[in-house]
Design an enzyme around this catalytic site. Structure first.
Site, PDB file in Angstrom:
ATOM      1  N   PRO A 134      -0.687 -10.744   2.715  1.00 48.35           N
ATOM      2  CA  PRO A 134      -1.746  -9.740   2.876  1.00 48.35           C
ATOM      3  C   PRO A 134      -2.077  -9.060   1.551  1.00 48.35           C
ATOM      4  O   PRO A 134      -1.177  -8.660   0.806  1.00 48.35           O
ATOM      5  CB  PRO A 134      -1.136  -8.758   3.876  1.00 48.35           C
ATOM      6  N   CYS A 135      -3.381  -8.927   1.275  1.00 45.97           N
ATOM      7  CA  CYS A 135      -3.815  -8.493  -0.050  1.00 45.97           C
ATOM      8  C   CYS A 135      -4.267  -7.043  -0.107  1.00 45.97           C
ATOM      9  O   CYS A 135      -4.623  -6.544  -1.174  1.00 45.97           O
ATOM     10  CB  CYS A 135      -4.966  -9.378  -0.517  1.00 45.97           C
ATOM     11  N   GLN A 136      -4.263  -6.319   1.021  1.00 45.80           N
ATOM     12  CA  GLN A 136      -4.839  -4.976   1.031  1.00 45.80           C
ATOM     13  C   GLN A 136      -4.158  -4.038   0.036  1.00 45.80           C
ATOM     14  O   GLN A 136      -4.778  -3.116  -0.489  1.00 45.80           O
ATOM     15  CB  GLN A 136      -4.755  -4.372   2.436  1.00 45.80           C
ATOM     16  N   PHE A 138      -3.295  -4.622  -2.906  1.00 43.04           N
ATOM     17  CA  PHE A 138      -3.701  -4.867  -4.285  1.00 43.04           C
ATOM     18  C   PHE A 138      -5.208  -5.028  -4.462  1.00 43.04           C
ATOM     19  O   PHE A 138      -5.702  -5.094  -5.576  1.00 43.04           O
ATOM     20  CB  PHE A 138      -3.012  -6.136  -4.802  1.00 43.04           C
ATOM     21  N   SER A 139      -5.939  -5.103  -3.350  1.00 45.29           N
ATOM     22  CA  SER A 139      -7.375  -5.356  -3.407  1.00 45.29           C
ATOM     23  C   SER A 139      -8.120  -4.208  -4.077  1.00 45.29           C
ATOM     24  O   SER A 139      -7.779  -3.034  -3.918  1.00 45.29           O
ATOM     25  CB  SER A 139      -7.931  -5.567  -1.994  1.00 45.29           C
TER      26      SER A 139
END
Length: 439
Positions: A134-136, A138-139
């Site tokens: 899941p990238c949230q 670092f997004s």
């Protein structure tokens, strides 16, 4: 909306002994960093499309975590390469529904929570491990809490699965923002952990529009090889398609926007910041919630002369391609300026003239049609359909849609672009890491 927000906040604040262990280990490594320079890998010179697989009959033992709707699995299907799914998993129950409808896997080899998944029994049985944590955390569009966000430690679980299974090759995918988070320290920690596992690491940011899909989607791709490998990422190719080529011929009324949605989508603010786009050649980067909050790509449909609208269609005159909403007349003003005159004064009410009437410096005051020039644009604006979103992620129409539109939009926006994976698979010749097919 409140329920979703609460769930997100809970996932950020989530805590457990395993999360604390990961946070502490990551924090220690971050403090000991002496070099945070990030150097991109080189691109290959040859055209990957011309490369042939050395062992097309070798069977790839494939395993995935954060599996979503199986982008790498679909890539193998498109390439017609033999493969077996060793294990896969995702915490989203609806992803499981989509996955089981499209791929051959047993319940025994599916897991839901990677933190509870023990992959030790698969040691030596995996050729290729793929995952995009899941990238949230670092997004660029999120709060960027990094490792302080519990989701930011999930890559640590990916590393653990690598350690437990010892795949010949692994692929880790994430957002571009991971590279510059915390001035590069975050990526250097991740990169260092992968190297400590004994892998030769290669990484680079690739954009989907450079590999055959008209979507401006930049993602970090990191490959780890069990042995030293002279690998270069696939070279970009010329884009041969535009978004229009991926649209469906027939679309249900429910995908068309009402007046409120149109005004939001076409507002100056959203267009200027590229939150929305209408009739673009290259799609904006798909987000998991774009179709829910009117962000993303939209399509304008001109209306043919004497076209009959569906019974529940809310007709709205608008041209979103070049003209902002503020230049259109409200219903009240339109009736005034297009009136034929009063008493003994009569005037022409024609619009869309081939030859314009004289231009006056008072046009902004909404004079009558006999004085000013007016044009009409009748058409409809719609969002992309779930199938179109899948196509713009590289999924062919053979992919079965078995969940709601809302779930599918989220699954598509979370996925990896299949065509980029195909380019990588061909460039590294994934078949050399497979096993001889017993069949």
């Amino acid at each position: 909306m409140a329920k979703n927000t609460t769930a997100v906040q809970a996932s950020i604040r989530e805590n457990s002994d395993k999360i604390e262990i990961a946070k502490n280990a990551i924090s220690k490594k971050s403090k000991n960093l002496t070099n945070t320079n990030i150097v991109f890998e080189e691109l290959a010179n040859e055209d990957w499309r011309n490369k042939s697989f050395a062992f097309p009959n070798h069977r790839i033992r494939l395993a995935t975590v954060f599996s979503g709707i199986g982008a790498i699995e679909h890539a193998f299907q498109r390439l017609k390469l033999p493969y077996d799914i060793v294990f896969a998993g995702d915490i989203d129950d609806k992803c499981k529904i989509s996955y089981f409808a499209n791929y051959d896997i047993t319940e025994e080899n599916w897991f839901s929570d990677i933190r509870e998944f023990d992959a030790s029994k698969y040691k030596g049985k995996v050729d290729f491990l793929v995952g995009g944590a899941p990238c949230q955390a670092f997004s660029m569009v999120g709060k960027r809490l990094g490792f302080e966000d519990a989701r930011g430690t999930l890559f640590y679980e990916f590393a653990r699965v690598i350690k437990e299974t010892e795949p010949k090759v692994f692929l880790f995918e994430n957002v571009k923002g991971l590279l510059n988070h915390d001035n590069g320290r975050t990526w250097c920690v991740i990169h260092g952990i992968f190297k400590e596992l004994g892998y030769d690491i290669h990484f680079r940011v690739l954009n989907s529009k450079d590999y055959g899909i008209p979507q401006n989607r930049e993602r970090l791709y990191c490959l780890g090889f069990k042995s030293k490998t002279a690998f270069k990422f696939p070279a970009p190719i010329e884009l041969e398609y535009i978004m229009y080529d991926f649209l469906e011929d027939y679309v249900y009324t429910k995908y068309f926007l009402r007046e409120k949605g149109i005004k939001f989508v076409t507002s100056h603010k959203n267009r200027e910041k590229s939150y929305t786009q209408v009739n673009g050649d290259i799609a904006l980067c798909q987000k998991r919630n774009q179709q829910f909050n009117w962000h993303g790509d939209f399509v304008y449909h001109p209306v043919a002369i004497d076209e009959n609208f569906e019974e529940d269609f809310d007709e709205f005159i608008f041209d979103v391609r070049d003209v902002e909403e503020k230049y259109y007349l409200s219903e009240k003003v339109a009736k005034y300026v297009l009136a034929g005159g009063t008493k003994n004064f009569r005037t022409s009410t024609k619009t869309d003239l081939d030859v314009a009437r004289p231009l006056l410096n008072t046009m902004h005051k909404m004079h009558r049609a006999g004085v000013d020039n007016y044009v009409t644009h009748k058409g409809r604006i719609r969002k992309l359909t779930p199938r179109e979103c899948l196509r713009l992620m590289g999924f062919k129409d053979t992919f079965k849609i078995v969940v709601s539109d809302t779930a599918l939009y989220q699954q598509s926006g979370n996925s990896i672009v299949v065509d980029v994976l195909i380019a990588i698979l061909k460039q590294l010749d994934i078949t050399q890491y497979g096993v001889e097919n017993e069949n």
